[in-house]
Design a protein around this motif. Structure first.
Motif, PDB file in Angstrom:
ATOM      1  N   VAL A 144       0.894  -1.020  -0.122  1.00  0.00           N
ATOM      2  CA  VAL A 144      -0.028  -0.030  -0.039  1.00  0.00           C
ATOM      3  C   VAL A 144       0.883   1.289  -0.098  1.00  0.00           C
ATOM      4  O   VAL A 144       0.683   2.281  -0.630  1.00  0.00           O
ATOM      5  N   VAL A 145       1.830   1.229   0.864  1.00  0.00           N
ATOM      6  CA  VAL A 145       2.762   2.560   0.893  1.00  0.00           C
ATOM      7  C   VAL A 145       3.446   2.677  -0.557  1.00  0.00           C
ATOM      8  O   VAL A 145       3.722   3.778  -0.966  1.00  0.00           O
ATOM      9  N   ASN A 146       3.729   1.486  -1.296  1.00  0.00           N
ATOM     10  CA  ASN A 146       4.458   2.050  -2.563  1.00  0.00           C
ATOM     11  C   ASN A 146       3.522   2.153  -3.668  1.00  0.00           C
ATOM     12  O   ASN A 146       3.795   1.958  -4.998  1.00  0.00           O
ATOM     13  N   GLY A 147       2.139   2.282  -3.364  1.00  0.00           N
ATOM     14  CA  GLY A 147       1.046   2.772  -4.398  1.00  0.00           C
ATOM     15  C   GLY A 147       0.180   1.942  -4.653  1.00  0.00           C
ATOM     16  O   GLY A 147      -0.736   1.971  -5.433  1.00  0.00           O
ATOM     17  N   GLN A 148       0.162   0.748  -4.003  1.00  0.00           N
ATOM     18  CA  GLN A 148      -0.893  -0.401  -4.376  1.00  0.00           C
ATOM     19  C   GLN A 148      -2.133  -0.290  -3.409  1.00  0.00           C
ATOM     20  O   GLN A 148      -2.434  -1.059  -2.603  1.00  0.00           O
ATOM     21  N   TRP A 149      -2.840   0.867  -3.688  1.00  0.00           N
ATOM     22  CA  TRP A 149      -3.969   1.101  -2.698  1.00  0.00           C
ATOM     23  C   TRP A 149      -5.171   0.056  -2.876  1.00  0.00           C
ATOM     24  O   TRP A 149      -5.860  -0.184  -1.732  1.00  0.00           O
ATOM     25  N   TYR A 150      -5.258  -0.306  -3.974  1.00  0.00           N
ATOM     26  CA  TYR A 150      -6.279  -1.378  -4.255  1.00  0.00           C
ATOM     27  C   TYR A 150      -6.197  -2.679  -3.330  1.00  0.00           C
ATOM     28  O   TYR A 150      -7.252  -3.205  -2.918  1.00  0.00           O
ATOM     29  N   ARG A 151      -5.112  -2.646  -2.478  1.00  0.00           N
ATOM     30  CA  ARG A 151      -4.930  -4.051  -1.704  1.00  0.00           C
ATOM     31  C   ARG A 151      -6.029  -3.630  -0.401  1.00  0.00           C
ATOM     32  O   ARG A 151      -6.394  -4.787   0.127  1.00  0.00           O
ATOM     33  N   LEU A 199       6.619   6.062   4.977  1.00  0.00           N
ATOM     34  CA  LEU A 199       7.379   6.391   4.127  1.00  0.00           C
ATOM     35  C   LEU A 199       8.669   7.273   4.587  1.00  0.00           C
ATOM     36  O   LEU A 199       9.497   7.500   4.240  1.00  0.00           O
ATOM     37  N   ALA A 238       0.510   5.909   5.832  1.00  0.00           N
ATOM     38  CA  ALA A 238       1.366   5.589   4.617  1.00  0.00           C
ATOM     39  C   ALA A 238       2.470   6.587   4.331  1.00  0.00           C
ATOM     40  O   ALA A 238       3.594   6.145   4.289  1.00  0.00           O
ATOM     41  N   ALA A 239       2.027   7.924   4.694  1.00  0.00           N
ATOM     42  CA  ALA A 239       3.229   9.047   4.682  1.00  0.00           C
ATOM     43  C   ALA A 239       4.073   8.807   5.838  1.00  0.00           C
ATOM     44  O   ALA A 239       5.096   9.234   5.928  1.00  0.00           O
ATOM     45  N   VAL A 286      -3.760   7.241   4.078  1.00  0.00           N
ATOM     46  CA  VAL A 286      -2.792   8.235   3.545  1.00  0.00           C
ATOM     47  C   VAL A 286      -1.848   8.656   4.465  1.00  0.00           C
ATOM     48  O   VAL A 286      -0.702   8.790   4.287  1.00  0.00           O
TER      49      VAL A 286
END
Length: 292
Positions: free
Chosen positions: A111-118, A289, A285-286, A282
C-alpha cells in the motif's frame, strides 16, 4: 336510365382503431385517457383497462416503499448474491493463479508503494476452504437480513466501508503483516445487526454472543488479523448508528421532505466515514514512508 354507383353513408361512423396500432380495430378505450386500445396495449386496472402509457405514467407518480431506515425495500438480496459470487470467484482465481494472493492481499508495504487497491481486494481473497466457508456462510445468513433492513445502497456501503476499515486499521497497527479475507466486512455486519436489533427492540442476545465468541477466537487463535476484525467492527458500529438513529423520522411512511433529509444525512455520513478512512490510510502511508 343508368343507375349511379352506391355512395357510402356519410353519417356512418368509422370503426375506431388502436392509437398505437392503427391497423387494428377496437371498441375498448383506456379508462384514463379514453384512447382506443387493442388487446396488446391493454393492462388490467381496478376498473376496466388502461393503456401501457398511462400505466407507465402512473407508476412514476407512485412512491416506492421504504424501510424503517429509509432505504428502498429490497425484494431480493442482489448485493449479497453478487458479493458471494465475487468471493467465490476470487478463491477460484487463487487456486488457478498462485501469485494472485501475493498481488492482491492486504500488505502495508505494498500500500505504501502505491498499491492502494490492496485495501479492498484483500476482502475477496481467502486463505483456505474453511476460511471461505465461514465468511461465506456468515455473509449469507446475516447479509440477507441486513439488506432487507437497510436497502441495497446502504447495505453495500456498510460492507465496503467495513472491509476498508479493517484494512486501514491493519495498515496503522500491523503494516508488515499480510492478511486476506472478508472478516473485516463480516464483523461490520455483525455490529450492524446488533445496532439495528437494538433500534427495533428485538432480542440481540444471540448476536452479542456471536460477537463475543468471534472476538475470543480472534485474540486466542494465532494467524488471525485482529486489526481487520476490530477495524471492521468499529466501522460497522459507527456507520449503522447513523443509519439507525439519525435523523429521527423519515422512515417508512414518512413525508417526502423528511425522507429526503434522511437520505442526505445518510449520504453525508457515508461519505464522511469514507473520507476519514482514506485520510487515515494516506496519513499512515506517509508516516511509514518517512521512516516511522
Amino acid at each position: 336510365m343508368s343507375a349511379s354507383p352506391s355512395q357510402p353513408d356519410s353519417g356512418a361512423k368509422a370503426v375506431p382503431t388502436c392509437f398505437r396500432h392503427p391497423d387494428r380495430e377496437t371498441y375498448v378505450r383506456c379508462n384514463r385517457c379514453e384512447r382506443p386500445i387493442c388487446p396488446d396495449c391493454m393492462r388490467d386496472a381496478p376498473v376496466g383497462h388502461q393503456c401501457v402509457q398511462c400505466v407507465s405514467e402512473g407508476r412514476k407518480s407512485v412512491r416506492r416503499p421504504r424501510t424503517v431506515f429509509g432505504g428502498r425495500v429490497a425484494q431480493r438480496p442482489y448485493v449479497t448474491w453478487v458479493l458471494l459470487g465475487i468471493i467465490v470467484f476470487g478463491f477460484l482465481g487463487q487456486s488457478v493463479v498462485p501469485d494472485l494472493t501475493l498481488q492482491f492481499q492486504m500488505w502495508g508495504v505494498g500500500v505504501v508503494n502505491g498499491q492502494w487497491y490492496r485495501l479492498l481486494t484483500a476482502a475477496f481473497l481467502h486463505s483456505g476452504v474453511m476460511h471461505l466457508l465461514f465468511n461465506g456462510f456468515a455473509l449469507w445468513v446475516v447479509g440477507r437480513q441486513l439488506e432487507e433492513w437497510l436497502g441495497h445502497a446502504r447495505y453495500l456501503a456498510l460492507w465496503v466501508l467495513s472491509a476498508l476499515g479493517g484494512s486501514v486499521l491493519s495498515l496503522l497497527v500491523t503494516p508488515f503483516q499480510p492478511s486476506v479475507g472478508a472478516s473485516g466486512a463480516i464483523f461490520g455486519l455483525f455490529a450492524a445487526v446488533f445496532v439495528v436489533g437494538r433500534r427495533l427492540r428485538t432480542d440481540t442476545r444471540y448476536i452479542m454472543g456471536l460477537l463475543v465468541v468471534n472476538l475470543l477466537i480472534t485474540f486466542v487463535v494465532p494467524q488471525i488479523s485482529w486489526t481487520a476484525h476490530v477495524g471492521g467492527l468499529l466501522t460497522g458500529f459507527a456507520l449503522t448508528a447513523v443509519y439507525a438513529y439519525l435523523p429521527r423520522g423519515g422512515g417508512h411512511g414518512a413525508d417526502p421532505v423528511a425522507q429526503r433529509t434522511r437520505t442526505l444525512v445518510h449520504a453525508a455520513a457515508t461519505a464522511g466515514v469514507a473520507v476519514l478512512l482514506v485520510a487515515a490510510a494516506v496519513g499512515a502511508a506517509a508516516y511509514l514512508l518517512a521512516g516511522g
